[in-house]
Design a protein around this motif. Sequence first.
Motif, PDB file in Angstrom:
ATOM      1  N   ALA A   1       0.952  -1.035   0.406  1.00  0.00           N
ATOM      2  CA  ALA A   1      -0.043  -0.432   0.184  1.00  0.00           C
ATOM      3  C   ALA A   1       1.128   1.452   0.023  1.00  0.00           C
ATOM      4  O   ALA A   1       0.641   2.063  -0.410  1.00  0.00           O
ATOM      5  CB  ALA A   1      -0.944  -0.036   1.420  1.00  0.00           C
TER       6      ALA A   1
ATOM      7  N   ARG B   1       2.534   1.608  -3.244  1.00  0.00           N
ATOM      8  CA  ARG B   1       1.021   2.256  -4.450  1.00  0.00           C
ATOM      9  C   ARG B   1       1.041   3.028  -4.221  1.00  0.00           C
ATOM     10  O   ARG B   1      -0.315   3.297  -4.310  1.00  0.00           O
ATOM     11  CB  ARG B   1       0.805   1.107  -5.133  1.00  0.00           C
ATOM     12  CG  ARG B   1       1.684  -0.289  -5.157  1.00  0.00           C
ATOM     13  CD  ARG B   1       0.678  -2.467  -5.510  1.00  0.00           C
ATOM     14  NE  ARG B   1      -0.011  -1.757  -6.638  1.00  0.00           N
ATOM     15  CZ  ARG B   1      -0.689  -2.422  -7.305  1.00  0.00           C
ATOM     16  NH1 ARG B   1      -0.676  -3.544  -6.749  1.00  0.00           N
ATOM     17  NH2 ARG B   1      -1.364  -2.031  -8.375  1.00  0.00           N
ATOM     18  N   LYS B   2       0.803   4.021  -3.443  1.00  0.00           N
ATOM     19  CA  LYS B   2      -0.022   5.290  -2.671  1.00  0.00           C
ATOM     20  C   LYS B   2      -0.520   6.173  -4.004  1.00  0.00           C
ATOM     21  O   LYS B   2      -1.094   6.466  -4.061  1.00  0.00           O
ATOM     22  CB  LYS B   2       0.374   5.761  -1.360  1.00  0.00           C
ATOM     23  CG  LYS B   2       2.362   6.216  -1.863  1.00  0.00           C
ATOM     24  CD  LYS B   2       2.296   6.980  -0.082  1.00  0.00           C
ATOM     25  CE  LYS B   2       3.680   7.213  -0.351  1.00  0.00           C
ATOM     26  NZ  LYS B   2       3.667   7.968   0.919  1.00  0.00           N
TER      27      LYS B   2
ATOM     28  N   ILE C   1      -2.584   4.631  -5.999  1.00  0.00           N
ATOM     29  CA  ILE C   1      -4.086   4.408  -6.079  1.00  0.00           C
ATOM     30  C   ILE C   1      -4.289   5.867  -6.072  1.00  0.00           C
ATOM     31  O   ILE C   1      -5.540   6.038  -6.086  1.00  0.00           O
ATOM     32  CB  ILE C   1      -3.783   4.231  -4.249  1.00  0.00           C
ATOM     33  CG1 ILE C   1      -3.450   2.265  -4.481  1.00  0.00           C
ATOM     34  CG2 ILE C   1      -5.043   4.219  -4.000  1.00  0.00           C
ATOM     35  CD1 ILE C   1      -2.889   1.924  -3.830  1.00  0.00           C
TER      36      ILE C   1
ATOM     37  N   ARG D   1      -5.523   6.992  -9.098  1.00  0.00           N
ATOM     38  CA  ARG D   1      -6.654   6.407  -9.425  1.00  0.00           C
ATOM     39  C   ARG D   1      -8.009   6.714  -9.065  1.00  0.00           C
ATOM     40  O   ARG D   1      -8.935   6.909 -10.101  1.00  0.00           O
ATOM     41  CB  ARG D   1      -6.709   4.674  -9.151  1.00  0.00           C
ATOM     42  CG  ARG D   1      -5.073   3.235 -10.098  1.00  0.00           C
ATOM     43  CD  ARG D   1      -5.598   2.637  -9.693  1.00  0.00           C
ATOM     44  NE  ARG D   1      -5.017   1.375 -10.816  1.00  0.00           N
ATOM     45  CZ  ARG D   1      -5.070   0.610 -11.726  1.00  0.00           C
ATOM     46  NH1 ARG D   1      -5.969   1.012 -12.243  1.00  0.00           N
ATOM     47  NH2 ARG D   1      -4.187   0.360 -12.272  1.00  0.00           N
ATOM     48  N   LYS D   2      -8.037   7.267  -7.979  1.00  0.00           N
ATOM     49  CA  LYS D   2      -9.144   7.734  -7.325  1.00  0.00           C
ATOM     50  C   LYS D   2      -9.025   9.183  -8.551  1.00  0.00           C
ATOM     51  O   LYS D   2     -10.664   9.524  -8.436  1.00  0.00           O
ATOM     52  CB  LYS D   2      -8.552   8.397  -6.236  1.00  0.00           C
ATOM     53  CG  LYS D   2      -8.488   6.447  -4.967  1.00  0.00           C
ATOM     54  CD  LYS D   2      -8.800   7.309  -3.451  1.00  0.00           C
ATOM     55  CE  LYS D   2     -10.281   8.107  -2.786  1.00  0.00           C
ATOM     56  NZ  LYS D   2      -9.923   7.831  -1.523  1.00  0.00           N
TER      57      LYS D   2
ATOM     58  N   ILE E   1     -10.512  -0.615  -5.120  1.00  0.00           N
ATOM     59  CA  ILE E   1      -8.796  -0.191  -5.401  1.00  0.00           C
ATOM     60  C   ILE E   1      -9.096  -1.397  -3.878  1.00  0.00           C
ATOM     61  O   ILE E   1      -7.571  -1.848  -3.858  1.00  0.00           O
ATOM     62  CB  ILE E   1      -8.778   1.968  -4.741  1.00  0.00           C
ATOM     63  CG1 ILE E   1      -8.505   2.425  -6.043  1.00  0.00           C
ATOM     64  CG2 ILE E   1      -7.402   1.154  -4.089  1.00  0.00           C
ATOM     65  CD1 ILE E   1      -8.405   3.542  -5.583  1.00  0.00           C
TER      66      ILE E   1
ATOM     67  N   ALA F   1      -7.096   2.957   0.501  1.00  0.00           N
ATOM     68  CA  ALA F   1      -8.597   3.151   0.000  1.00  0.00           C
ATOM     69  C   ALA F   1      -9.005   4.918  -0.569  1.00  0.00           C
ATOM     70  O   ALA F   1      -8.951   5.482  -0.646  1.00  0.00           O
ATOM     71  CB  ALA F   1      -9.287   2.487  -0.831  1.00  0.00           C
TER      72      ALA F   1
END
Length: 880
Positions: free
Chosen positions: A781, A784-785, A788, A791-792, A801, A869
């Motif tokens: 996590a 890949r923050k 993420i 993506r958000k 997610i 997420a």
Amino acid sequence: MKIQPPKWACRFLEWYCNPQLLEEIQGDVYELYQRRLANKGRSVADRKFVWEVLRFFRWSNIKRSKTTYHPSNNTAMLKNYLKVSWRSLVKNKGYTALNIAGLAVGICCFILISFYVEDELSYDRFHSQADQTYRVKEIFESDGVGERSASVPFPLAEALMTDYPSIVKNVVRFFNFQAPSVAVVNEENDQEFNESRLFFVDSTFFDIFDFKVLRGDIKTALSEPNSILLTESMAHKYFGDEEPLGKFLKLQGQENLKVTAIVEDTPLNAHFQFDFLVSFTTLKSFYDGQYPQSWYWNPCWTYLVLYKHRSPEDLEARFPEFVQKYFHQLIKDDVTLELQPLTDIHLHSDLDYEIQPNGNYANIRVFISIAIFVLLIACINFITLSTARAGKRAKEVGMRKAIGSHRNQLIKQFLIESLLLTVVAVGFALILLKVSLPFFNQLTEKSIAFNLLWNPLFVAGLVLLTFLIGIISGFYPAFVLSSFKAVKVLKSAQIGSNGVNFRKVLVVLQFSISIILIISAGTALKQLQLLRSNDTGFDQEHVLMIPVSRSPIAQHYEAYKNEVVRDASILSVTAVEEIIGAKHQVGNYQFEGNEESKPFPRLFIRHDFAKTFGVELVAGRDYSEDYPTDDTLALLVNEQLVKQQGWPSNEAAVGKKFRWFGDENGRKIVGVVKDFNFVSKHHPIRPLVLDLDLRDQAFDLFIKYMAVRISGQNVKASVARLEKVWKKNMPERPFDYFFLDENLKSLYKSEEKLSKVSVIFSGFAIFVACLGLFGLATFTAEQRKKEISIRKVLGGTVPHIVWLLTSNFSRLILIAFVISCPLAYWILNSWLSGFAYKIRIQPDVFMIAGAVALVVAVTTISYQAIRAAFTNPANVLKNE
């Protein structure tokens, strides 16, 4: 351009060190000078450098005679390694906590099971002559039917000493009337109890076994008739704080025995436990002035010590002629004698008539496997998390290499870091051990003390274990981290995908082991449930067993029975030789069509046996009081005996003639009962004879229990009624009883321990595996923050997610499940092959194990996934 150190320092090095050594250390010395020069002026640097060079040599303990020198081996470098390692562990508190928790639990589990295994393997080894001591066992079988007995006839011990004095050094016999308990009374203070751990033993007992005598003369304590030794706890039970030596206890309301010694309570790691020892010569008063001389009856546990220069094979080679010389004509062709090492009895003996239930070596192997598996999972955690953090430590490695560190120095640094973490984990493991040991003792019915850990062997083992765990856990990460190229790392701080792939393999391995343990635990529970089930062919619930061997019941049996059954809650009463479902005896019978008699499992019984135990009659009739000659002319057998004799049907068996001990023909089989488990389910159902014995003297030897079936509606009232009538008829004998179903559960203690340990330590295994998974999920996590957050921003939803982060790990768990299923099936199929009654391995236990592993793993991962997420992407992207 680098400024060189003062010439005097260089000349001093050239004088003090040989050229090879100077070449190895001058880089370190020059680097030291450059640091001082950068912080201070030239003159100050020169003065500081003089001091640093002297201190460097003092720490290094360099001598001119040395030919090689490695800075990392001296005390200064070791201190530096430890300091850097400690700072690294403190800086990464989360990673350190996960590793310490996993290793601590794994090490604690390993030590607990090691304690248990050491205790099981230590049985009877505290005797000084243990390696020379053997028990004589008697195999009495024909066509696979009969008994494998841990006991032998009375006269065998004396005959061995007489016939083989050059082989047999000493011998001792144990005898307990073959009774479940005997009455012991202190008439001075009216203390009376039924005792189950009383043995008659020869005066040579202490010449063979090393039990500590606290008070009394060990040499004469068992030499005189009517002498009794008490353990310390029994002395307190019967005499309180009074001095027991010289006082008397009455045995069976018949003989007054003088207390001649007090013995230390029997160690739990002895295969027999005793509370009382009575001199063997006392038996003569119970048997008309002499020992029983029968070579057919085999009630004595007999131990012998061989001379050191003699092997057991020397004596066993003479056993065939010994049997032919002494044993009864009817059985000598079916009897084989063997020697069993004393130290093998507890774990390797499964004979009939053992003094008490033994352990199981197969279960020891299972426990060892569980311990290794849990510890292996903890080590895998360390490797997984270390390689996962490799990216973060890449720059550190690059910088170290850029300023001159060699790869072997980095390897040592990371190994020391691993060892330091392991040492801390061992400390926490010992705290967990201290807390959990009482619960573990309760679980395994042991009394293992924490101070066992300070045994020199355990201390050495713990140090070695710490070193091995530290090296094994840190070996791969150390080589991975030290392999990074300085230039490449400093440019990108990235590493290849090999570490990622290796971590996946480790996760699959962890959960494969965990799933195998869960499947094994589930199967062990099912097998225990099968063994303990009431599907035994007889009704064991609401049956009280009352020990009556060598009691005055013979004169009161019918009166007692008739009086208690008047109570509506007491349904039926019978008497029987052994505990149904646990033990049997053997008798020689010659059935019609056989040329000679053969040994068959046998139970002497009284009327209403089938009614009391719910045994079904499938052909003929039951014993009945309407047939007064049933005890001398009739017989009941089971279906297996009919099949073994080759008779066409159960009905065809009715009317078949038989002879017992050479009696004249005239006896006949009158009925056939449905097969039932008259011994534990560890053994298949074998042929059985149910022989009616109405003799009064039967209660002195053959009939050991009364069995009473109650309605179960008011158990306390029923027991009170039985006790009241008992005291009315036999006030001199304490009333004692137990429930049959509870007693039969004790037959499967070994399997019960195995299933409990498997369940609990499987839980620890999955817990430790999930700690590592939690760390990996946290690392993923964090790594890949940025992805993420992007993506958000682009519209990614929270469920999407979460799935993104959990799907990869879920696939690994499914792969682990696929790998573990065939392995678990093979292991369990091998384990179950040792049972006469065994479950079929069903798919449901595999599916449940896989589901448990998957749910627990996904739950562990989801916490970090959901947290990532819901992170505000603005807080992440503004720093990028």
